[in-house]
Enzyme design. Structure first.
Site, PDB file in Angstrom:
ATOM      1  N   ASN A 190       2.166  -4.719  -3.440  1.00 18.21           N
ATOM      2  CA  ASN A 190       0.809  -5.185  -3.169  1.00 18.21           C
ATOM      3  C   ASN A 190      -0.061  -3.996  -2.759  1.00 18.21           C
ATOM      4  O   ASN A 190       0.372  -3.141  -1.984  1.00 18.21           O
ATOM      5  CB  ASN A 190       0.875  -6.202  -2.006  1.00 18.21           C
ATOM      6  CG  ASN A 190      -0.425  -6.935  -1.758  1.00 18.21           C
ATOM      7  OD1 ASN A 190      -0.996  -7.517  -2.676  1.00 18.21           O
ATOM      8  ND2 ASN A 190      -0.889  -6.921  -0.513  1.00 18.21           N
TER       9      ASN A 190
ATOM     10  N   ASP B 211     -11.946 -10.469  -1.163  1.00 21.72           N
ATOM     11  CA  ASP B 211     -13.221 -10.615  -0.461  1.00 21.72           C
ATOM     12  C   ASP B 211     -14.215  -9.616  -1.041  1.00 21.72           C
ATOM     13  O   ASP B 211     -13.825  -8.655  -1.698  1.00 21.72           O
ATOM     14  CB  ASP B 211     -13.096 -10.522   1.069  1.00 21.72           C
ATOM     15  CG  ASP B 211     -12.507  -9.224   1.585  1.00 21.72           C
ATOM     16  OD1 ASP B 211     -12.428  -8.244   0.831  1.00 21.72           O
ATOM     17  OD2 ASP B 211     -12.117  -9.192   2.775  1.00 21.72           O
TER      18      ASP B 211
ATOM     19  N   HIS C 212     -10.139  -6.315  -2.577  1.00 26.66           N
ATOM     20  CA  HIS C 212     -11.201  -6.040  -1.589  1.00 26.66           C
ATOM     21  C   HIS C 212     -12.337  -5.306  -2.297  1.00 26.66           C
ATOM     22  O   HIS C 212     -12.217  -4.120  -2.625  1.00 26.66           O
ATOM     23  CB  HIS C 212     -10.652  -5.193  -0.433  1.00 26.66           C
ATOM     24  CG  HIS C 212      -9.663  -5.928   0.414  1.00 26.66           C
ATOM     25  ND1 HIS C 212     -10.014  -7.018   1.185  1.00 26.66           N
ATOM     26  CD2 HIS C 212      -8.332  -5.750   0.600  1.00 26.66           C
ATOM     27  CE1 HIS C 212      -8.941  -7.472   1.819  1.00 26.66           C
ATOM     28  NE2 HIS C 212      -7.907  -6.718   1.478  1.00 26.66           N
TER      29      HIS C 212
ATOM     30  N   GLU D  28      -5.833 -10.829  -1.696  1.00 33.06           N
ATOM     31  CA  GLU D  28      -6.699 -10.660  -0.511  1.00 33.06           C
ATOM     32  C   GLU D  28      -8.174 -10.578  -0.902  1.00 33.06           C
ATOM     33  O   GLU D  28      -8.910  -9.715  -0.403  1.00 33.06           O
ATOM     34  CB  GLU D  28      -6.313  -9.385   0.259  1.00 33.06           C
ATOM     35  CG  GLU D  28      -4.838  -9.286   0.621  1.00 33.06           C
ATOM     36  CD  GLU D  28      -4.474  -8.049   1.443  1.00 33.06           C
ATOM     37  OE1 GLU D  28      -5.388  -7.344   1.928  1.00 33.06           O
ATOM     38  OE2 GLU D  28      -3.275  -7.784   1.596  1.00 33.06           O
TER      39      GLU D  28
ATOM     40  N   GLU E  16       0.818  -1.231   0.000  1.00 31.10           N
ATOM     41  CA  GLU E  16       0.000   0.000   0.000  1.00 31.10           C
ATOM     42  C   GLU E  16       0.845   1.272   0.000  1.00 31.10           C
ATOM     43  O   GLU E  16       0.597   2.201   0.769  1.00 31.10           O
ATOM     44  CB  GLU E  16      -0.987  -0.027   1.180  1.00 31.10           C
ATOM     45  CG  GLU E  16      -1.916  -1.247   1.099  1.00 31.10           C
ATOM     46  CD  GLU E  16      -2.821  -1.428   2.320  1.00 31.10           C
ATOM     47  OE1 GLU E  16      -2.832  -0.559   3.199  1.00 31.10           O
ATOM     48  OE2 GLU E  16      -3.520  -2.458   2.377  1.00 31.10           O
TER      49      GLU E  16
HETATM   50  O1  G3I Z   1      -3.283  -7.856  18.518  1.00 29.98           O
HETATM   51  C1  G3I Z   1      -4.453  -7.461  19.195  1.00 29.98           C
HETATM   52  C2  G3I Z   1      -4.859  -8.521  20.104  1.00 29.98           C
HETATM   53  O2  G3I Z   1      -3.869  -8.747  21.052  1.00 29.98           O
HETATM   54  C3  G3I Z   1      -6.207  -8.132  20.746  1.00 29.98           C
HETATM   55  O3  G3I Z   1      -6.694  -9.227  21.459  1.00 29.98           O
HETATM   56  C4  G3I Z   1      -7.234  -7.731  19.675  1.00 29.98           C
HETATM   57  C5  G3I Z   1      -8.511  -7.214  20.265  1.00 29.98           C
HETATM   58  O4  G3I Z   1      -9.153  -6.358  19.376  1.00 29.98           O
HETATM   59  O5  G3I Z   1      -6.696  -6.752  18.861  1.00 29.98           O
HETATM   60  C6  G3I Z   1      -5.579  -7.317  18.222  1.00 29.98           C
HETATM   61  O6  G3I Z   1      -5.121  -6.742  17.050  1.00 29.98           O
HETATM   62  C7  G3I Z   1      -6.031  -6.648  15.966  1.00 29.98           C
HETATM   63  C8  G3I Z   1      -5.585  -7.574  14.843  1.00 29.98           C
HETATM   64  O7  G3I Z   1      -6.340  -7.331  13.671  1.00 29.98           O
HETATM   65  C9  G3I Z   1      -5.727  -9.042  15.211  1.00 29.98           C
HETATM   66  O8  G3I Z   1      -7.065  -9.358  15.420  1.00 29.98           O
HETATM   67  C10 G3I Z   1      -5.976  -5.221  15.519  1.00 29.98           C
HETATM   68  O9  G3I Z   1      -6.549  -4.409  16.505  1.00 29.98           O
HETATM   69  C11 G3I Z   1      -6.700  -5.039  14.223  1.00 29.98           C
HETATM   70  O10 G3I Z   1      -6.414  -3.730  13.765  1.00 29.98           O
HETATM   71  C12 G3I Z   1      -6.189  -6.032  13.192  1.00 29.98           C
HETATM   72  O11 G3I Z   1      -6.901  -5.838  11.976  1.00 29.98           O
HETATM   73  C13 G3I Z   1      -6.255  -6.340  10.831  1.00 29.98           C
HETATM   74  C14 G3I Z   1      -5.995  -5.210   9.851  1.00 29.98           C
HETATM   75  O12 G3I Z   1      -5.382  -5.724   8.685  1.00 29.98           O
HETATM   76  C15 G3I Z   1      -5.112  -4.147  10.474  1.00 29.98           C
HETATM   77  O13 G3I Z   1      -4.751  -3.180   9.582  1.00 29.98           O
HETATM   78  C16 G3I Z   1      -7.141  -7.356  10.164  1.00 29.98           C
HETATM   79  O14 G3I Z   1      -7.298  -8.478  11.032  1.00 29.98           O
HETATM   80  C17 G3I Z   1      -6.544  -7.804   8.837  1.00 29.98           C
HETATM   81  O15 G3I Z   1      -7.466  -8.598   8.151  1.00 29.98           O
HETATM   82  C18 G3I Z   1      -6.225  -6.593   7.981  1.00 29.98           C
HETATM   83  O16 G3I Z   1      -5.596  -7.044   6.804  1.00 29.98           O
HETATM   84  C19 G3I Z   1      -5.264  -6.049   5.835  1.00 29.98           C
HETATM   85  C20 G3I Z   1      -4.019  -6.519   5.129  1.00 29.98           C
HETATM   86  O17 G3I Z   1      -2.999  -6.799   6.044  1.00 29.98           O
HETATM   87  C21 G3I Z   1      -3.547  -5.484   4.102  1.00 29.98           C
HETATM   88  N1  G3I Z   1      -4.603  -5.131   3.190  1.00 29.98           N
HETATM   89  C22 G3I Z   1      -5.874  -4.746   3.803  1.00 29.98           C
HETATM   90  C23 G3I Z   1      -6.341  -5.821   4.779  1.00 29.98           C
HETATM   91  C24 G3I Z   1      -7.692  -5.491   5.339  1.00 29.98           C
HETATM   92  O18 G3I Z   1      -7.619  -4.316   6.106  1.00 29.98           O
END
Ligand code: G3I
Length: 368
Positions: A217, A286, A253, A284, A176
């Site tokens: 990516n 969806d 997405h 990715e 990104e």
């Molecule tokens: O790590 C903490 C964890 O310890 C805690 O229990 C939990 C409670 O909310 O939060 C946890 O972290 C979260 C993490 O996902 C794991 O669940 C973060 O807050 C949350 O921000 C994170 O979101 C991820 C997101 O990227 C962050 O930018 C999504 O799961 C993930 O699907 C998403 O993936 C991104 C790709 O990497 C890049 N392209 C876009 C895509 C969708 O946004």
């Protein structure tokens, strides 16, 4: 033709087979799809079996779900030939405390993938999100200057890529890096290190694992746009400077309410990157929707996934197609877009949605 399950599904799958036939038969690469018109197609098989050897079919894996939910784990193994760690290879997870590296969760996924005959995509080395707090705070307070920051980035890349050397077939090296207007995105990396951070990141990663294929990516780059144009120029410049960039990944997405690029447009876009010598991938996929779901939205969702998959199959070097999760039981979408969801192939009870049947039908055809 064996098409099981409820009648409506069978009709849908059959209709889909006819609707994709011309696209599959008109593939630009004659050798890629072996077309045997008279052989019956067993559509109801796991996606990885339907794809066979011509395409890696992947999913993002939620490590917490993988650990806690046996049914989820089983589905990851049977359905896919490639996995991507949804979060556990990201910087904030692998180096939560400065200098203390923790690859334990990622190692579990990589070991399981090996046991199950799956390949692993690495995601992601340089991004503006999920950077550890010690780093962002250190830069903000001035405690970490640009010189030191460059060293920290180099060490992060070399360390992580070396750790997984030989076990990752593709790395999302820089994620990104361009905004929707087509400018280099205003991030910590650009501000502190200048545009050269992109070439540096690829060079460092390549030295640490010369066999891994290294990708740019991003999202909103599936079709032709100012953003994908900017990527095309960036890729061309990097290659002219002999930077080891090997691939271009479109995240995929989508949202039902926004519409989709046609398979032809996606293939056209991928084709120009392939003409530069790069491979391509959907990394990715969806397709979210405004809740609640209904049959019209679910059908539109299937068409969105279908365009992405057919766009990849119509491309000469689109060798992996990864879904960003496969069940609505675990998906990033509801947490990020209020009122939206249902973005994956299976519902919350792992029951196939029309999109899953569509993926089966397209892969079955492409593989025969
Ligand atoms: O790590 C903490 C964890 O310890 C805690 O229990 C939990 C409670 O909310 O939060 C946890 O972290 C979260 C993490 O996902 C794991 O669940 C973060 O807050 C949350 O921000 C994170 O979101 C991820 C997101 O990227 C962050 O930018 C999504 O799961 C993930 O699907 C998403 O993936 C991104 C790709 O990497 C890049 N392209 C876009 C895509 C969708 O946004």
């Amino acid at each position: 033709m064996k098409v099981s399950h409820v009648a409506a599904t069978a009709v849908l799958a059959a209709a889909t087979l006819y609707s994709v036939l011309p696209a599959a038969a008109g593939s630009p690469e004659p050798g890629r799809h072996h077309h045997h018109p008279h052989r019956p197609v067993d559509v109801d098989q796991p996606l990885r079996d339907l794809a066979g050897r011509q395409l890696l079919v992947g999913t993002a894996v939620d490590h917490a779900a993988y650990t806690a939910d046996a049914e989820y784990r089983e589905r990851v193994h049977t359905e896919f030939s490639s996995i991507t760690a949804e979060n556990v290879m990201k910087w904030e997870v692998v180096e939560p405390v400065r200098g203390e590296r923790d690859y334990a969760a990622a190692d579990e996924l990589v070991a399981a993938a090996k046991r199950n005959g799956q390949r692993v995509r690495g995601h992601t080395l340089v991004w503006h999100n999920q950077v550890p707090a010690w780093l962002t705070e250190g830069v903000e307070s001035g405690e970490i200057d640009r010189h030191e920051l460059r060293g920290i980035l180099r060490r992060h890349i070399v360390d992580e890529v070396s750790h997984f050397r030989g076990r990752i077939y593709e790395w999302d090296v820089v994620n990104e890096a361009i905004d929707d207007e087509g400018n280099l995105r205003d991030t910590l990396w650009l501000r502190e290190l200048g545009p050269g951070y992109i070439a540096d990141a690829f060079r460092w990663a390549h030295r640490a694992d010369p066999k891994a294929k290294l990708f740019l990516n991003d999202y909103n780059v599936e079709g032709l746009s100012a953003k994908s144009d900017a990527y095309y120029r960036l890729a061309r410049e990097l290659l002219a400077d002999r930077v080891p960039v090997h691939g271009f990944g479109a995240q995929g997405h989508y949202g039902v309410q926004y519409g989709f690029h046609s398979a032809a447009e996606i293939a056209k876009n991928f084709g120009r990157f392939e003409a530069l010598g790069l491979r391509t991938a959907v990394t990715e996929a969806d397709v979210r929707m405004v809740m609640p779901t209904d049959n019209v939205k679910l059908q539109a969702q299937a068409q969105g996934f279908s365009a992405l998959l057919q766009g990849c199959l119509l491309s000469r070097r689109c060798e992996s197609f990864t879904f960003w999760g496969f069940t609505d039981r675990y998906s990033w979408v509801p947490g990020w877009f209020e009122g939206e969801g249902a973005a994956t192939l299976l519902d919350e009870s792992f029951q196939p949605k029309p999109a899953y049947r569509e993926m089966q039908a397209v892969l079955a055809l492409a593989g025969r």
